[in-house]
Design a protein around this motif. Structure first.
Motif, PDB file in Angstrom:
ATOM      1  N   VAL A   1     -66.375  40.834  16.723  1.00 48.71           N
ATOM      2  CA  VAL A   1     -65.385  40.249  15.825  1.00 48.71           C
ATOM      3  C   VAL A   1     -65.813  40.559  14.401  1.00 48.71           C
ATOM      4  CG1 VAL A   1     -64.305  38.128  15.009  1.00 48.71           C
ATOM      5  CG2 VAL A   1     -64.818  38.401  17.436  1.00 48.71           C
ATOM      6  N   ASN A   2     -64.865  40.996  13.567  1.00 48.41           N
ATOM      7  CA  ASN A   2     -65.128  41.270  12.151  1.00 48.41           C
ATOM      8  C   ASN A   2     -64.701  40.036  11.367  1.00 48.41           C
ATOM      9  OD1 ASN A   2     -65.813  42.486   9.790  1.00 48.41           O
ATOM     10  ND2 ASN A   2     -64.126  43.958   9.776  1.00 48.41           N
ATOM     11  N   TYR A   3     -65.669  39.137  11.088  1.00 51.35           N
ATOM     12  CA  TYR A   3     -65.374  37.817  10.531  1.00 51.35           C
ATOM     13  C   TYR A   3     -65.210  37.859   9.018  1.00 51.35           C
ATOM     14  CZ  TYR A   3     -66.447  35.268  14.859  1.00 51.35           C
ATOM     15  OH  TYR A   3     -66.432  34.763  16.142  1.00 51.35           O
TER      16      TYR A   3
ATOM     17  N   TYR B   1     -61.311  31.163   9.831  1.00 53.72           N
ATOM     18  CA  TYR B   1     -61.845  32.524   9.895  1.00 53.72           C
ATOM     19  C   TYR B   1     -60.710  33.494  10.168  1.00 53.72           C
ATOM     20  CZ  TYR B   1     -61.389  32.561  14.999  1.00 53.72           C
ATOM     21  OH  TYR B   1     -60.893  32.526  16.268  1.00 53.72           O
ATOM     22  N   GLU B   2     -60.911  34.761   9.785  1.00 55.54           N
ATOM     23  CA  GLU B   2     -59.992  35.865  10.039  1.00 55.54           C
ATOM     24  C   GLU B   2     -60.725  36.918  10.836  1.00 55.54           C
ATOM     25  OE1 GLU B   2     -57.470  39.250   7.535  1.00 55.54           O
ATOM     26  OE2 GLU B   2     -59.323  38.396   6.745  1.00 55.54           O
ATOM     27  N   ASP B   3     -60.066  37.467  11.873  1.00 57.05           N
ATOM     28  CA  ASP B   3     -60.631  38.559  12.669  1.00 57.05           C
ATOM     29  C   ASP B   3     -59.933  39.833  12.226  1.00 57.05           C
ATOM     30  OD1 ASP B   3     -61.639  40.310  14.469  1.00 57.05           O
ATOM     31  OD2 ASP B   3     -60.857  39.333  16.269  1.00 57.05           O
ATOM     32  N   ALA B   4     -60.528  40.542  11.293  1.00 53.22           N
ATOM     33  CA  ALA B   4     -59.902  41.744  10.747  1.00 53.22           C
ATOM     34  C   ALA B   4     -59.825  42.869  11.757  1.00 53.22           C
ATOM     35  CB  ALA B   4     -60.670  42.209   9.494  1.00 53.22           C
ATOM     36  N   LEU B   5     -60.582  42.759  12.843  1.00 58.45           N
ATOM     37  CA  LEU B   5     -60.593  43.816  13.845  1.00 58.45           C
ATOM     38  C   LEU B   5     -59.422  43.671  14.810  1.00 58.45           C
ATOM     39  CD1 LEU B   5     -62.182  46.275  14.880  1.00 58.45           C
ATOM     40  CD2 LEU B   5     -63.501  44.722  16.331  1.00 58.45           C
ATOM     41  N   HIS B   6     -59.122  42.437  15.229  1.00 55.55           N
ATOM     42  CA  HIS B   6     -58.090  42.225  16.237  1.00 55.55           C
ATOM     43  C   HIS B   6     -56.803  41.647  15.665  1.00 55.55           C
ATOM     44  CE1 HIS B   6     -61.964  42.006  18.555  1.00 55.55           C
ATOM     45  NE2 HIS B   6     -61.289  42.825  19.355  1.00 55.55           N
ATOM     46  N   GLU B   7     -56.898  40.705  14.710  1.00 56.14           N
ATOM     47  CA  GLU B   7     -55.714  40.062  14.137  1.00 56.14           C
ATOM     48  C   GLU B   7     -55.846  39.990  12.625  1.00 56.14           C
ATOM     49  OE1 GLU B   7     -53.939  36.786  17.015  1.00 56.14           O
ATOM     50  OE2 GLU B   7     -56.084  36.452  16.726  1.00 56.14           O
ATOM     51  N   PRO B   8     -55.752  41.096  11.943  1.00 57.48           N
ATOM     52  CA  PRO B   8     -55.899  41.061  10.483  1.00 57.48           C
ATOM     53  C   PRO B   8     -54.765  40.247   9.849  1.00 57.48           C
ATOM     54  CG  PRO B   8     -55.122  43.213  11.216  1.00 57.48           C
ATOM     55  CD  PRO B   8     -55.502  42.457  12.449  1.00 57.48           C
ATOM     56  N   GLY B   9     -55.133  39.459   8.841  1.00 62.83           N
ATOM     57  CA  GLY B   9     -54.149  38.657   8.130  1.00 62.83           C
ATOM     58  C   GLY B   9     -53.838  37.322   8.756  1.00 62.83           C
ATOM     59  N   VAL B  10     -54.395  37.019   9.936  1.00 62.88           N
ATOM     60  CA  VAL B  10     -54.152  35.755  10.617  1.00 62.88           C
ATOM     61  C   VAL B  10     -55.409  34.907  10.545  1.00 62.88           C
ATOM     62  CG1 VAL B  10     -53.499  34.636  12.775  1.00 62.88           C
ATOM     63  CG2 VAL B  10     -52.509  36.856  12.179  1.00 62.88           C
ATOM     64  N   TRP B  11     -55.276  33.686  10.000  1.00 62.39           N
ATOM     65  CA  TRP B  11     -56.421  32.789   9.847  1.00 62.39           C
ATOM     66  C   TRP B  11     -56.412  31.737  10.936  1.00 62.39           C
ATOM     67  CZ3 TRP B  11     -60.336  33.543   6.410  1.00 62.39           C
ATOM     68  CH2 TRP B  11     -60.126  34.512   5.428  1.00 62.39           C
ATOM     69  N   HIS B  12     -57.565  31.486  11.526  1.00 66.75           N
ATOM     70  CA  HIS B  12     -57.714  30.542  12.623  1.00 66.75           C
ATOM     71  C   HIS B  12     -58.648  29.411  12.199  1.00 66.75           C
ATOM     72  CE1 HIS B  12     -55.809  33.292  15.532  1.00 66.75           C
ATOM     73  NE2 HIS B  12     -56.464  34.253  14.887  1.00 66.75           N
ATOM     74  N   TYR B  13     -58.399  28.245  12.778  1.00 64.97           N
ATOM     75  CA  TYR B  13     -59.272  27.088  12.543  1.00 64.97           C
ATOM     76  C   TYR B  13     -60.615  27.317  13.230  1.00 64.97           C
ATOM     77  CZ  TYR B  13     -61.067  22.310  12.971  1.00 64.97           C
ATOM     78  OH  TYR B  13     -61.847  21.188  12.942  1.00 64.97           O
TER      79      TYR B  13
END
Length: 1315
Positions: free
Chosen positions: A726-728, A695-707
Motif C-alpha cells: 500500500v502506498n500510504y 489515509y489514502e492508498d495512491a496505489l489502488h484508490e488514488p484520491g479516496v481517503w479512508h478512516y
C-alpha cells in the motif's frame, strides 16, 4: 443472395434517409432525391357509406416527384404512358378504367388521389356501388391501393305482419321472435316497452344473439302487451320498430277459477299445478353443431335453455381449459366470449344447462380459420447502381395463402422485363441493379378468407457526395474536454470521409482522434493547440466535396476564492466570497443556493458581483451555501457551511471549528507499522476533543481517503498499523463541539513491501442456480487487502459425506465460480483461498453449500379438513419425505377456493386463495370462509425452486351462518292508515332463510319512540301491506332475516302516513312512493336573562345530526358567532351576553350545506345597579324590626292568657275566610287563585296548572308530563340537568294498573334542564 458487407451500411443509411420523409434530416436534400410513390392513406377495404352524404374515397400518396392529377387521354396500355401521365393518380372501377372527367358528380381533390362523389346534389349512392382501386404513379414507378368495395348502408322497414297474442301457461317456456330486416351493416337489436324503457333481463329472461327474446319459464308478471323489438342502424342513425307483441300468462289459480265457473259441482275439474321441468335447450337445437371463426376475431357461443327452476349454464372445453385472460361470460353466462381467437382455440365446447331436476348439454365444434397475415412484409429497398438486394414477402393463413407479385401495378409475368430481377416464389432477387431498375412492387397474399396487398419500392440512386453540415460552422469547447466536429454527409454509393487540419494540412490519423461512422471527428482531449480550421472531405466515384469548420479552445472557468465556513452570532452579519477566473470571451453568471435550493425571498440576502451578504442573521439561516458559476460551455461550484450560534455574554466569545493540524511527520518506518505526529491548529475557543486520522492508498484508490483511527484531543502522536503493498499518505482532522476542522495537508507517501495475503475472502457461499450446478460466491478482497500484485483465488469443493478428494481451480480476481454436472441438492464442502505473486493466504475455513434445487416430487398426503364454524376450518396433512423435497423445505401452501354457494345453487368463478405455512408444519387454519358454501382445497410442498405437485382436491362444506341485512327496504303507497313494504332478500343469505322479522314503532314530534310491534314474515314473501296505522304519523321500521342459526343484521327505514281529508297535506297526483324525509329545524324559541339566553328548537330529519347555534347583535353587519352543540341535544345556553341588547339567533346542522333555521330575535334584560343599599344594615329598619318583634311577643302572651282562661279562637272562621293557597286552583288567564270548589276534584289538570297537593298526575292527562322523559316512575337527569333518553327515544309507556299514578319530578329539577 447476401448483400456485401461494404454495401450493407450504405443500404441501411439510405433507407433511413428515404423512410424519414415525414421527419426529414435535411429538407433541402430530401427535396432533391427521387423516390417512387408510396400510398400513405386509403379507405378501408370494405367501405360502407351513408347514402345521404357525399362519398369520399381516400387515396393519398407521397413520392419525388409527387403524384398529382393530370388531365390526359387514357393510354392504351397501363404501363406504357407518355410524360403527361408519369406523375398521376388514376382509378379503376370493377376492374376497368374510371374516367372521372365523364361524370359530373365525381371530382378529385387537388394534389391528391382522393375521390369525392357528390350525392347531396342529385347523385344516388346505389349507382356508385363497386370495387375501386387507386394508382399513384411518378417517373420511378406506380403504387396501388387495396380493392375498396363501396356499398351504401341500408336500413329497411319491417315487413308488415299480423302478430297473434301469445297465451302461455305459467312455468312454460316462450320465445318472442324479432326477425329484424336485413340491413347493411346488420342492426343492433334491443327490446323495450311503450314507454321506451328497456325490458329487464335476467337468468330467466334474456335476449339471444339473433335478437329473439327467450323465456326459460314464464311467470304471471310477464303478462304485458308491449313487448317491442327495436333495430338500431348506427350507420344511418335510424331505429326501426316492430309491432308490439302481446303475452298473456295464465296462472294456475286463475285457470282453475275459469274452469270452475263453467262446470257443475259434480264435475271433476282443475288444472294441473305448475310442475317443475328439467332443462331443454331452446338454442342451439340438437346435440351438436359447428362454428367457423377467423383468427383474431371474437368467438361468441350461445346456449339458452328452458326449464323450471331456471337452469344455470356452465361452459367447458373438451380435452382442455378455457383460455385464461381471454374468456368472458355474458348474458348471465349464456354466452361464451373468447377474444382474439387463434388456431389453438379450435376444439369442442360444451354448454351444460342444469337445475335441480337434471341437465341438458350441447357440443359446438369450433374451427378457427385465418385470413392471410404477415410473417415478413416486403420493405422498401434503396440501392446504389451495381448493388444486389432482395424483396421478401411471407404470409401465413388457414388455408395457406398464395403469393403473387406485381410490378408497378401489372402482374410481373407480363410486366416489362428487367435483367437484374429474378422471382423465386415469395422472394424477388436483384443483381447488379441499374437506375432503370427502380420500380414499385406489389405482393398479394390471398386465400378464400381475404387478401393482403403491400407496396415496396426498389429505388436505385446514383448521387455524388453532399455534406449537410453548414460551412464554416464554429465549435467552442473548454480546454481538456472532448471536441466533436460534425460532417453529416450523403451520397450513393456511400462516400469515404477524410479529415484534414488547416488548409494544406495532412490527413488526420492516430490514436489522438476518433472517426465515427456518421462522419464526426472526435478529439478526446482538446488542447490549446487543437484550435484551428478543420476540413472534411467526402468522395465517391461520382464526385468529391469538402467543408471547413472552425474549432476554438476556451480557458476553463475557475473559482479562485471559494466561500469559507463561517460561524456567526445570531443577529449578526456574514459574507461569503466567490471570486472567479474565466475565459475573456465567455460571459459567466453567478447563482447562489441555500441547501441546494433557491435563496429565501428576503431583503436580508444581498447578492453582489462576487459575494453574498446576509444581514441580521437568524437561526433559520443556518445551512450550506453554494456558489454556482455557469457559462455557455462549462459550470463550476463551491460550497460553505454557515453555523449560527447564540450571542455570547459580554465580552463576546466566538466559538468555531478548530483550525486544521499542520506539520505532519512520519517516523519509525517498519514493514507493518509507522509513527505519525502533528501540531494542532487553533482550537477557536472550543477545546479539541479528538483527532481523526485518515489515509489514502495512491496505489489502488488514488484520491479516496479512508478512516484509519482516532485519538483523544490531548494526543499529538499515534502508532499506526500498516498493510503490505500500500502506498500510504496520511492526514489529520481536529474535532471540537462545534464540528470538524478542514483536513490537514497530506503527509509524505510511504510504500510498504509486498507479502502474501493475510486473509481469505469473506461470506463464502454455495448455492445452485440450476438443478445440476453449484454456484460458489465470495466477497473479493479489497485492493489493500491483496498484500501484493497478482491477486487470485483458489476455489476448492467436494461432496459432503462422500469419500472424495478435493477438486480445486485457480481463478482470477472475480467473485463467482460455477461447478457444473452436480447431483441435485446435495451438500458440498467449499473453501476459497486467496493468493498472489508472493504466496497463499492461511488455510481457509470450510463452509457447507448445496447444489441446485429442483421442484418437489410428491404431494402431501392424507389431507383432512375439520370445519370449526361457518367461517373457519382447520386443514391437516402428512409431511412429504425430505428426500422428495429436493431442496430447502420452505413450507406448505394451501390453495382453496369456493365452488358454489349452497343457498343459491349457482357457480361462479372465484379466485383461488393461498395460505403459506412456513417450515415443516402439518396443519393450518383457513379463515374468512363464507357460510353455507362448498369449497375445494389442495396442499403443495414448497422449496427454494418452487412448488411441488398438488394433492387431490379435497371438498368440504361450511355450515349455515346468520344472513346479511336485506338488500333493500322500500316503503311505498302511503295512505291514511297503511303503508306498503317491499324488500329484497339478503345479498349473502349464508344459509336457508327461515323467516323475516319486522319491528316498527311510531315517532312523535320530539323524536320519541312509541310502542314496538314485531311481526314474523315467511321467507318466501317480498312485500307486506301494514294496515290500521295512525294517520299523519311517522314510523320507524327495523327489518332483518333469519336462518336456523339466528338473526342477521337489520336494515332501518322511516316513513309517514298521509294526513286525513281535513289536513293540509295531500298526496300529489301519481304519488305512490313515500317522499324522503328532508331535514327541518323549526320552532326556535328563546328565554333571555341579563347575560345569558336559553335557546331551544325542534328538529326533523336524519338521526345523529350535529347542531350549532349562530348569533350576533341584531342590525349589525358583523359576522355571525358560532357555538357547537355537544351531542344531539335540541337546546343550548348562550352565555356572556351584553345586558339590554337585542340579538339575532339561528340554528343549523353540521354536514347539511346551507341548512339552517329561520332567524329569531330576543333581547337580554336590563343591567341591575352595581351598588344597592342593604336595608338590613340601616338603623331605622333595625328599630322597626325590634318594635314588631316586641308587639308579636305581647300578642302571644295575651293569647296564652286568654286560652288558659277557657276562651275560644275563631280558627274555623279564619280557615273559611282564607283558604290554603296550596289547595286553591289557579286561574289560567292571570295566574291568580280562584275559589276553592269540591266540584273540581274530578277534573284533570290542564297544561300549565300546578301539581296537585298529593303530587300525583295521571299519564293520560298530561302529554307533556316529565314522567315521559324518565325511566319507570322517577325521571332521570344528566349531570348538566338535561333529560336522559329525551333525544334518544322515549321509552314505551306501560299501561296504568288500577288507580295508580306516576309521581311527577320536582319543579326545581325541571328548571335545571334549561341551565
Amino acid at each position: 443472395m447476401n448483400i456485401p458487407t461494404s454495401k450493407t451500411s450504405l443500404v441501411l443509411f439510405l433507407c433511413q434517409i428515404i423512410s424519414a420523409l415525414d421527419v426529414p434530416l435535411d429538407s433541402k436534400l430530401l427535396e432533391e432525391l427521387s423516390q417512387p410513390p408510396t400510398i400513405t392513406q386509403q379507405s378501408p377495404k370494405d367501405y360502407i357509406v351513408d347514402p345521404r352524404e357525399n362519398i369520399v374515397i381516400q387515396c393519398e400518396a407521397k413520392g419525388k416527384p409527387p403524384p398529382r392529377l393530370v388531365t390526359y387521354i387514357f393510354f392504351y396500355f397501363m404501363y406504357k404512358c407518355s410524360w403527361t401521365c408519369r406523375n398521376t393518380f388514376s382509378w379503376t372501377r370493377n376492374g376497368t378504367h374510371f374516367d372521372i372527367d365523364k361524370d359530373a358528380q365525381v371530382t378529385m381533390k387537388p394534389n391528391s388521389g382522393t375521390l369525392v362523389i357528390n350525392i347531396m346534389n342529385g347523385g344516388k349512392a346505389e349507382a356508385y356501388e363497386g370495387v375501386y382501386q387507386c394508382t399513384a404513379r411518378n417517373e420511378r414507378g406506380a403504387a396501388i391501393s387495396n380493392n375498396i368495395v363501396i356499398r351504401p348502408s341500408r336500413s329497411p322497414l319491417w315487413t308488415k305482419e299480423k302478430l297473434e297474442p301469445n297465451h302461455v301457461r305459467e312455468g312454460d317456456s316462450l320465445v318472442l321472435h324479432c326477425r329484424p330486416p336485413v340491413g347493411l351493416p346488420p342492426p343492433i337489436i334491443f327490446w323495450m316497452d311503450n314507454a321506451f324503457q328497456r325490458l329487464p333481463q335476467s337468468e330467466r329472461v334474456s335476449q339471444g344473439l339473433n335478437g329473439d327474446l327467450y323465456f326459460s319459464n314464464v311467470q304471471p308478471e310477464d303478462t304485458r302487451e308491449d313487448y317491442i323489438c327495436y333495430a338500431r342502424f348506427n350507420h344511418t342513425q335510424t331505429i326501426q320498430q316492430k309491432q308490439p307483441i302481446s303475452v298473456k300468462v295464465f296462472s294456475m289459480d286463475s285457470l282453475n277459477d275459469t274452469i270452475a265457473a263453467n262446470l257443475s259441482d259434480t264435475d271433476i275439474y282443475g288444472a294441473k299445478p305448475v310442475t317443475e321441468r328439467q332443462p331443454v335447450l331452446l338454442t342451439p337445437t340438437g346435440s351438436t353443431s359447428t362454428k367457423v371463426e377467423l383468427r383474431g376475431n371474437v368467438l361468441l357461443l350461445e346456449c339458452i335453455a328452458a326449464g323450471l327452476p331456471t337452469p344455470v349454464i356452465r361452459w367447458i372445453k373438451e380435452g382442455g381449459e378455457l383460455p385464461a385472460n381471454r374468456t368472458f361470460f355474458e348474458n348471465f353466462k349464456k354466452t361464451l366470449k373468447i377474444i382474439d381467437v387463434s388456431e389453438a382455440d379450435s376444439g369442442n365446447y360444451k354448454c351444460i344447462a342444469r337445475n335441480t331436476l337434471g341437465s341438458a348439454h350441447h357440443v359446438i365444434s369450433v374451427t378457427v380459420k385465418a385470413a392471410p397475415y404477415w410473417i415478413t412484409a416486403p420493405r422498401n429497398l434503396v440501392l446504389s447502381p451495381g448493388e444486389d438486394g432482395t424483396l421478401i414477402c411471407r404470409a401465413n393463413g388457414n388455408p395457406k395463402p398464395s403469393i403473387s407479385w406485381l410490378a408497378n401495378g401489372v402482374p410481373i409475368a407480363i410486366a416489362p422485363e428487367d435483367p437484374s430481377r429474378k422471382v423465386d416464389g415469395d422472394t424477388i432477387i436483384f443483381s447488379h441493379v441499374q437506375e432503370r431498375s427502380s420500380a414499385v412492387y406489389q405482393c398479394n397474399a390471398s386465400n378464400e378468407y381475404g387478401y393482403l396487398l403491400s407496396n415496396a419500392f426498389v429505388n436505385v440512386l446514383a448521387e455524388p457526395p453532399r455534406i449537410l453540415t453548414p460551412a464554416n460552422k464554429l465549435y467552442q469547447v473548454i480546454a481538456d474536454s472532448p471536441a466533436l466536429l460534425d460532417c453529416a454527409y450523403f451520397g450513393s454509393p456511400k462516400p469515404e470521409i477524410e479529415w484534414f487540419k488547416g488548409v494544406k494540412g495532412s490527413i488526420l490519423r492516430g490514436n489522438e482522434y476518433i472517426f465515427h461512422d456518421n462522419g464526426t471527428l472526435e478529439i478526446p482531449v482538446a488542447q490549446k493547440n487543437s484550435a484551428g480550421t478543420y476540413t472534411c472531405v467526402a468522395r465517391n466515384e461520382l464526385g468529391k466535396i469538402q467543408n471547413e469548420v472552425q474549432l476554438e479552445i476556451k480557458d476553463p472557468t475557475m473559482i479562485i476564492k471559494q466561500p469559507e465556513y463561517k460561524v456567526i452570532q445570531r443577529y449578526g452579519q456574514v459574507s461569503f466570497e466567490c471570486i472567479i477566473k474565466h475565459d475573456s470571451t465567455l460571459l459567466p453568471t453567478i447563482t447562489w443556493l441555500k441547501d441546494n435550493d433557491e435563496l429565501p425571498d428576503d431583503d436580508r440576502f444581498l447578492v453582489g458581483k462576487d459575494n453574498l451578504t446576509i444581514m441580521n442573521v437568524t437561526d433559520k439561516d443556518d445551512g450550506t451555501y453554494t456558489c454556482i458559476v455557469n457559462t455557455t460551455l462549462d459550470s463550476v461550484s463551491a460550497s460553505a457551511v454557515l453555523t449560527v450560534v447564540a450571542a455570547p455574554p459580554t465580552p463576546a466569545i466566538i466559538y468555531a471549528r478548530p483550525n486544521p493540524p499542520f506539520d505532519l511527520e512520519l517516523t519509525g518506518q517498519l514493514e507493518r507499522s509507522i509513527d505519525l505526529s502533528w501540531i494542532p491548529g487553533d482550537e477557536n475557543n472550543s477545546p479539541i476533543t479528538n483527532f481523526v486520522i485518515e489515509y489514502e492508498d495512491a496505489l489502488h484508490e488514488p484520491g479516496v481517503w479512508h478512516y484509519q483511527t482516532e485519538v483523544p484531543g490531548t494526543q499529538t502522536t499515534v502508532h499506526l498499523k500498516l498493510s503490505p503493498y500500500v502506498n500510504y499518505s496520511f492526514r489529520v482532522i481536529a474535532v471540537n463541539k462545534i464540528g470538524r476542522s478542514q483536513p490537514s495537508e497530506p503527509s509524505e507517501q510511504y510504500l510498504t513491501k509486498s507479502a502474501s495475503p493475510d486473509e481469505n475472502p469473506a461470506n463464502v457461499q454455495g448455492i445452485g442456480s440450476e438443478p445440476d450446478n453449484l454456484v460458489i460466491t465470495w466477497e473479493p478482497l479489497k485492493g489493500f487487502q491483496s498484500n501484493g500484485p497478482g491477486l487470485q483465488y483458489k476455489v476448492s469443493w467436494r461432496q459432503k459425506d462422500v469419500d472424495d478428494e478435493w477438486t480445486s481451480v485457480i481463478v482470477a480476481n472475480v467473485s463467482k465460480y460455477i461447478v457444473s454436472g452436480t447431483p441435485t441438492f446435495v451438500p458440498y464442502e467449499i473453501k476459497v483461498q486467496a493468493l498472489n505473486d508472493l504466496g497463499y493466504a492461511p488455510e481457509p475455513s470450510e463452509v457447507i453449500g448445496h447444489s441446485g434445487e429442483d421442484l418437489p416430487m410428491v404431494a402431501p398426503g392424507n389431507v383432512q379438513v375439520h370445519v370449526i364454524n361457518s367461517t373457519l376450518a382447520k386443514v391437516h396433512w402428512d409431511p412429504v419425505p425430505l428426500k422428495t423435497v429436493r431442496g430447502h423445505l420452505q413450507g406448505y401452501k394451501v390453495y382453496y377456493w369456493k365452488v358454489q354457494s349452497l343457498s343459491r345453487r349457482s357457480r361462479r368463478h372465484v379466485e383461488q386463495k393461498i395460505l403459506t405455512f412456513r417450515g415443516n408444519k402439518t396443519f393450518g387454519m383457513l379463515p374468512g370462509l363464507e357460510p353455507y358454501s362448498s369449497y375445494k382445497l389442495n396442499v403443495r410442498v414448497v422449496n427454494g425452486k418452487g412448488e411441488g405437485p398438488a394433492s387431490p382436491d379435497k371438498v368440504f362444506r361450511t355450515p349455515e351462518g346468520v344472513p346479511s341485512s336485506p338488500s333493500f327496504l322500500k316503503i311505498t303507497n302511503p295512505t291514511l292508515d297503511s303503508l306498503t313494504l317491499e324488500w329484497g332478500s339478503p345479498t349473502h343469505p349464508n344459509g336457508v332463510l327461515t323467516s323475516y322479522t319486522l319491528k316498527f314503532q311510531p315517532i312523535n314530534n320530539t323524536h320519541e319512540l312509541g310502542p314496538l310491534v314485531e311481526i314474523r314474515i315467511p321467507a318466501n314473501e317480498s312485500s307486506l301491506i301494514l294496515k290500521n296505522l295512525n294517520y299523519s304519523t311517522r314510523y320507524k321500521f327495523y327489518f332483518n332475516a333469519q336462518t336456523s342459526v339466528g338473526s342477521g343484521s337489520q336494515i332501518t327505514e322511516e316513513a309517514v302516513t298521509i294526513m286525513d281529508e281535513a289536513g293540509i297535506l295531500r298526496p300529489a297526483v301519481g304519488a305512490g312512493k313515500v317522499q324522503p324525509l328532508y331535514p327541518r329545524i323549526r320552532n326556535v324559541t328563546t328565554a333571555a336573562a341579563e347575560t345569558y339566553a336559553n335557546i331551544s328548537w325542534e328538529y326533523e330529519g336524519p338521526d345523529h345530526a350535529n347542531f350549532y347555534v349562530e348569533y350576533g347583535v341584531a342590525g349589525s353587519k358583523e359576522d355571525w358567532k358560532k357555538e357547537i352543540v355537544n351531542g344531539s341535544r335540541s337546546f343550548f345556553v348562550l352565555k356572556g351576553l351584553t345586558p339590554g341588547t337585542a340579538y339575532k339567533v339561528r340554528v343549523g346542522a353540521e354536514g347539511l350545506s346551507g341548512f339552517r333555521s329561520s332567524e329569531d330575535v330576543f333581547e337580554t334584560g336590563p343591567a341591575m345597579a352595581s351598588r344597592q343599599v342593604d336595608i338590613a344594615t340601616q338603623g331605622w329598619f333595625i328599630g322597626l324590626m325590634c318594635a314588631v318583634a316586641l308587639l308579636i311577643l305581647i300578642l302571644l302572651i295575651v293569647c296564652f292568657i286568654r286560652r288558659n282562661k277557657g276562651g275560644k279562637y275563631p280558627v274555623k272562621e279564619k280557615e273559611d275566610a282564607h283558604a290554603d293557597p296550596e289547595i286553591q286552583p289557579m286561574k289560567e288567564d292571570d295566574g291568580t287563585f280562584g275559589e276553592y270548589s269540591d266540584a273540581e276534584d274530578h277534573k284533570p289538570l290542564k297544561k300549565g296548572s300546578r301539581t296537585p297537593s298529593d303530587r300525583t298526575v295521571k299519564k293520560e292527562d298530561s302529554d307533556d308530563s316529565l314522567v315521559d322523559y324518565g325511566e319507570g316512575v322517577n325521571g332521570q337527569f344528566n349531570e348538566d340537568g338535561s333529560f336522559i333518553g329525551q333525544y334518544s327515544g322515549k321509552k314505551e309507556k306501560e299501561p296504568a294498573e288500577g288507580n295508580e299514578s306516576s309521581e311527577a319530578p320536582s319543579p326545581v329539577n325541571a328548571m335545571n334542564s334549561f341551565v
